[in-house]
Design an enzyme around this catalytic site. Structure first.
Site, short mmCIF file in Angstrom:
data_model
loop_
_atom_site.label_atom_id
_atom_site.label_comp_id
_atom_site.label_asym_id
_atom_site.label_seq_id
_atom_site.Cartn_x
_atom_site.Cartn_y
_atom_site.Cartn_z
N ARG A 108 72.67 58.77 64.03
CA ARG A 108 72.21 58.08 62.82
C ARG A 108 71.35 56.92 63.29
O ARG A 108 71.84 56.02 64.00
CB ARG A 108 73.40 57.59 62.00
CG ARG A 108 73.00 56.60 60.93
CD ARG A 108 74.07 56.38 59.91
NE ARG A 108 74.20 57.53 59.04
CZ ARG A 108 74.85 57.53 57.87
NH1 ARG A 108 75.43 56.43 57.44
NH2 ARG A 108 74.91 58.62 57.13
N HIS A 135 67.79 62.96 55.63
CA HIS A 135 69.26 63.04 55.72
C HIS A 135 69.63 64.52 55.47
O HIS A 135 70.19 64.86 54.42
CB HIS A 135 69.88 62.11 54.68
CG HIS A 135 71.33 61.80 54.92
ND1 HIS A 135 72.04 62.29 56.00
CD2 HIS A 135 72.23 61.06 54.19
CE1 HIS A 135 73.29 61.86 55.94
NE2 HIS A 135 73.43 61.11 54.86
N GLN A 138 73.25 65.87 54.53
CA GLN A 138 73.59 65.51 53.17
C GLN A 138 73.01 66.53 52.18
O GLN A 138 73.72 67.03 51.31
CB GLN A 138 73.03 64.10 52.86
CG GLN A 138 73.32 63.61 51.46
CD GLN A 138 74.80 63.34 51.26
OE1 GLN A 138 75.40 62.61 52.03
NE2 GLN A 138 75.40 63.92 50.23
N ASP A 230 70.58 57.69 44.12
CA ASP A 230 71.01 57.05 45.36
C ASP A 230 70.69 55.55 45.25
O ASP A 230 69.98 55.13 44.32
CB ASP A 230 70.27 57.70 46.56
CG ASP A 230 70.73 57.16 47.91
OD1 ASP A 230 71.83 56.56 47.99
OD2 ASP A 230 69.99 57.34 48.90
N CYS A 270 74.92 60.76 46.88
CA CYS A 270 75.36 60.98 48.27
C CYS A 270 76.48 60.03 48.66
O CYS A 270 77.23 60.33 49.59
CB CYS A 270 74.17 60.80 49.21
SG CYS A 270 73.40 59.19 49.08
N ARG A 298 80.43 67.65 52.89
CA ARG A 298 79.83 67.17 54.14
C ARG A 298 80.62 67.70 55.34
O ARG A 298 80.06 68.11 56.35
CB ARG A 298 79.83 65.62 54.19
CG ARG A 298 78.87 64.95 53.22
CD ARG A 298 77.42 65.19 53.57
NE ARG A 298 77.10 64.78 54.93
CZ ARG A 298 76.86 63.53 55.34
NH1 ARG A 298 76.88 62.55 54.46
NH2 ARG A 298 76.57 63.25 56.60
#
Ligand code: CP
Ligand code: NVA
Length: 311
Positions: A108, A135, A138, A230, A270, A298
């Protein structure tokens, strides 16, 4: 395991064909069903995953680590503060060194180029656990969650409201690969970049997905099967957070906006959510919200990705 994916990196959904995304969904379905009845196969027995985190995480960190454990392997949490990256060791050297110890690297990062550099210099699979640009884990989990709720993805309409960011970029890629129509509803200056639009155009040719941009939330949600939002300021944009609150206020996903959407529309996020900003409590906690199914998925999607790449 599918030979085509063994040893590959998972940096962007754009790099994967529609059939390969389907392979991930198929394995994920099996792994999730097996986990439900207590079956755990040691698919990654004695394999190790290095997890580099330049940014905070709850879901990504825990789901990758638990996923490795459930498949018989181990995960090492490497915070940016603790490894030599923080003292100037290059990404390339870090990739070369870690490749001598572990069977996969999940990272990340802030700068997407760091993921690209890791992948270029690593001899083991590199998985993008979020960059400022994408991402992908996700989005695959999100699309699988949509599939679970509606049986078929092709022809569905996903509406994303808010800031065009790493999450919406990956949702666009997933839509293009799966035949989902997508609307991005953002204020001017916060819409998808040229590169993402070009990728969408290329990838949607064979699936028939369409892409629509608007800055009118009411118009956007009218034909939604799923509505996604988001945070308005992503990690790394903290200094802009206050200014963004004003700009994005008309894009809040609240009860009033939900009343303009079809009653069957389901809500995705998310997470982590900034409740009271991009989404209200009454929406995220409503019967239309599927955000915790998404969070659970996930785990299953990343198990499938790791199994396909690293076994
Ligand atoms: N959605 C997501 O990636 O959450 P974390 O930041 O908690 O990992
Ligand atoms: N867009 C958000 C996603 C967090 C999972 C961020 O980058 O902070």
């Amino acid at each position: 395991m599918a030979e085509s994916l063994r040893g590959r990196h998972f940096v962007s959904i754009h790099d994967y064909s529609s059939e390969e995304i389907q392979l991930i969904f198929d394995l994920m379905r099996t792994l999730k069903a097996e986990e439900r009845i207590g079956i755990r196969k040691p698919i990654l027995k004695d394999k190790n995953l290095a997890m580099i985190f330049q940014k905070s995480s709850t879901r990504t960190r825990v789901s990758f680590e638990i996923g490795m454990n459930q498949m018989g392997g181990k995960a090492l949490f490497l915070s940016n503060n603790d490894i030599q990256l923080n003292r100037g060791e290059t990404i390339a050297d870090t990739a070369r060194v870690l490749s001598r110890y572990v069977d996969g690297i999940m990272a990340r990062v802030f700068d997407h180029q760091d993921i690209l550099d890791l992948a270029e210099h690593s001899t083991v699979p590199v998985i993008n656990g979020l960059s400022d640009f994408l991402h992908p884990c996700q989005a695959v989990a999100d699309f699988y969650t949509m599939l679970e709720k509606r049986d078929q993805l092709k022809g569905l309409h996903l509406v994303y409201i808010g800031d065009s960011n790493n999450v919406s970029n990956s949702l666009m890629m997933a839509a293009a690969k799966t035949g989902v129509h997508i609307t991005i509803c953002s204020p001017g200056g916060h819409q998808p970049c040229e590169k993402i639009m070009k990728w969408f155009e290329d990838d949607s040719r064979s699936t028939g997905s369409t892409f629509y941009i608007t800055s009118d939330p009411t118009e956007a949600v009218k034909r939604a099967d799923f509505i996604y939002t988001d945070v308005w300021a992503s990690m790394g944009q903290e200094k802009e957070a206050e200014e963004r609150k004003n700009l994005f206020a008309p894009y809040q996903l609240n009860k009033d906006l939900m009343s303009k959407a079809p009653p069957h529309a389901l809500v995705l996020h998310c997470l982590p959510a900034h409740r009271g900003e991009e989404i209200t409590d009454e929406v995220i906690d409503s019967h239309q919200s599927i955000v915790f199914d998404e969070a659970e998925n996930r785990l299953h999607v990343q198990k499938a990705i790791m199994a396909l790449l690293m076994s």
